[in-house]
Design an enzyme around this catalytic site. Sequence first.
Site, mmCIF file in Angstrom:
data_model
loop_
_atom_site.group_PDB
_atom_site.id
_atom_site.type_symbol
_atom_site.label_atom_id
_atom_site.label_comp_id
_atom_site.label_asym_id
_atom_site.label_seq_id
_atom_site.Cartn_x
_atom_site.Cartn_y
_atom_site.Cartn_z
ATOM 1 C CG ASN A 256 37.265 37.640 43.594
ATOM 2 O OD1 ASN A 256 36.831 38.733 44.036
ATOM 3 N ND2 ASN A 256 37.934 37.019 44.044
ATOM 4 C CG HIS B 6 36.573 29.826 45.715
ATOM 5 N ND1 HIS B 6 35.804 30.956 46.489
ATOM 6 C CD2 HIS B 6 37.814 29.891 45.901
ATOM 7 C CE1 HIS B 6 36.858 31.901 46.403
ATOM 8 N NE2 HIS B 6 38.219 31.228 46.658
ATOM 9 C CD GLU C 253 37.986 36.423 47.139
ATOM 10 O OE1 GLU C 253 39.507 36.339 47.188
ATOM 11 O OE2 GLU C 253 37.482 35.431 46.499
ATOM 12 C CE1 TYR D 175 42.528 39.328 48.825
ATOM 13 C CE2 TYR D 175 42.399 38.509 46.762
ATOM 14 C CZ TYR D 175 42.300 38.418 48.212
ATOM 15 O OH TYR D 175 41.141 37.572 48.837
ATOM 16 N NE ARG E 270 32.829 36.091 46.106
ATOM 17 C CZ ARG E 270 33.489 35.482 45.788
ATOM 18 N NH1 ARG E 270 34.608 35.752 47.122
ATOM 19 N NH2 ARG E 270 34.120 34.685 44.468
ATOM 20 C CD GLU F 283 40.864 35.039 42.872
ATOM 21 O OE1 GLU F 283 41.579 33.853 42.413
ATOM 22 O OE2 GLU F 283 40.869 36.237 43.013
HETATM 23 C C1 GBH Z 1 42.096 35.001 46.254
HETATM 24 O O1 GBH Z 1 42.893 34.683 45.030
HETATM 25 C C2 GBH Z 1 41.159 33.811 45.780
HETATM 26 O O2 GBH Z 1 40.074 33.434 45.841
HETATM 27 C C3 GBH Z 1 41.620 33.123 47.699
HETATM 28 O O3 GBH Z 1 40.405 31.892 47.894
HETATM 29 C C4 GBH Z 1 42.391 33.291 48.697
HETATM 30 O O4 GBH Z 1 42.713 33.134 49.573
HETATM 31 C C5 GBH Z 1 42.479 35.244 48.415
HETATM 32 O O5 GBH Z 1 42.756 35.036 47.179
HETATM 33 C C6 GBH Z 1 44.116 35.043 49.195
HETATM 34 O O6 GBH Z 1 45.366 34.270 48.533
HETATM 35 O O7 GBH Z 1 52.866 36.920 42.441
HETATM 36 O O8 GBH Z 1 52.779 39.380 43.679
HETATM 37 O O9 GBH Z 1 51.466 39.495 42.185
HETATM 38 C C7 GBH Z 1 44.145 35.459 44.855
HETATM 39 C C8 GBH Z 1 44.773 35.247 43.613
HETATM 40 C C9 GBH Z 1 46.439 34.774 42.609
HETATM 41 C C10 GBH Z 1 46.253 36.866 43.957
HETATM 42 C C11 GBH Z 1 48.195 35.121 42.500
HETATM 43 C C12 GBH Z 1 47.758 37.085 43.790
HETATM 44 C C13 GBH Z 1 49.859 36.962 42.936
HETATM 45 C C14 GBH Z 1 50.081 38.504 43.365
HETATM 46 N N1 GBH Z 1 45.962 35.737 43.550
HETATM 47 N N2 GBH Z 1 48.345 36.948 42.759
HETATM 48 S S1 GBH Z 1 51.927 38.643 43.128
#
Ligand code: GBH
Length: 456
Positions: free
Chosen positions: A295, A121, A361, A297, A77, A166
Amino acid sequence: MTELTFPARFRWGTATAAYQIEGAADEDGRTPSIWDTFSRTPGKVRNGDTGDIAADHYHRMAEDVALMKDLGVTDYRFSVAWPRVQPTGRGPAVQKGLDFYRRLTDELLSADIRPVLTLYHWDLPQELEDAGGWPHRETAERFAEYAGLVADALGDRVPTWTTLNEPWCAAFLGYASGVHAPGRTDAAASLRAAHHLNLAHGRAVQVLRAALPASAEVSLTLNLHAVRPLSDSAGDRDAARRIDALGNRVFLDPVFHGRLPADLVEDTAALTDWSFVRDGDLEVTSAPVDSLGINYYSPTVVAAGTSETPSPWPGAERHVRFVPAPGPRTAMDWPVDPEGLYGLLTRLRDELPGTPLMVTENGAAYDDYADPSGEVHDPERVAYLDGHLAAVHRALADGVDVRGYFLWSLLDNFEWAYGYGKRFGIVHVDFASQRRTPKDSARWYADVIARGGLRG
Ligand code: GBH
């Protein structure tokens, strides 16, 4: 222990984005995007880092595809840089820009790796920002035109297309909290931006359907929030409802149900009357897609309370407090919680029946350790990935139609406002020499792909 085996046709991928890896910012007719402008503005990105050179992928593309071939990934991707293809956001395509992506996709196909192309992106041509950016309705039409240029050039070789990556980040980090480009802090404008991103997505779906072969898959990727109230109190549950509206339903409802969330409209009434949503728009935003990319995290825990402004949550600042989730943290200080991914996948199974899902992601930043022999060890990343893939496996067992998993990221890269200080790659990049060194996590992922699952 039993092995966790994935379906035979499960897609195993890695993900990157143009501005984070390509470099070559001024080559072959590329002009600045909002991220060039933002990163070159002192104080916006840590350490003054920019994407001018990044991982120099523009010149090392073949080497990077070879790395993926060694890993055995089935899919890759990547995103197309709008300012490479259509520098001002208007007019005909630049052939040299398109040629790079043609060479990339050819290289992937000859390595037997399926190209999964993202059109946006976050690198909006600066000229379009100067004309008003995403809060300006015309930007959606410009995006649809750009989508058509890329589809005409690559439609014969790219099977899977993603409109936006996103849009939450593009709208709310870009225009409300201002921690991402273009760095504006205008809550009302960020809501317009969100709608125009939905509109851009829908218009692009229409254009792609007309331009691409019938077999092409068209999708979008959302960073959905696994929102949990701190307690069962009415105030905490209301906080979770507000963040679910502003973090999830602001995109899910227009795209999948052709409606605006009524509670969101009410919650934001002091900022806007939403009259920028015109008759017919919600039919456009809900043009059918073939799948949804997610995505994920880390989870989001909220309680009744207040948060600082400017925030990326327009209208919620006087109602919601963000609570650090318990447990281990990554180098981003993000909590590690695979349960959040499982919860999102099962929710979407129930709310969007018949929509195939992709984890587009998932990954983590950790400091890694090089031993004297030069090997790079990243045990926490392996643990993070293993835990999240186990959550995907559990979702599959519970009937969720998850078709694949894309690990973020193939390479250490430009981590937006954090610059090069945060490393998400399974391949280490020495940004002085541009040398690539697969980490332990790369070997671990290759093993997972080869055996078609986890060791359990
Ligand atoms: C993605 O965004 C992106 O698509 C990518 O480009 C980037 O490199 C990757 O993730 C890593 O960052 O405040 O502790 O609750 C991630 C979007 C939005 C995820 C804000 C974490 C806050 C975490 N992010 N979010 S927290």
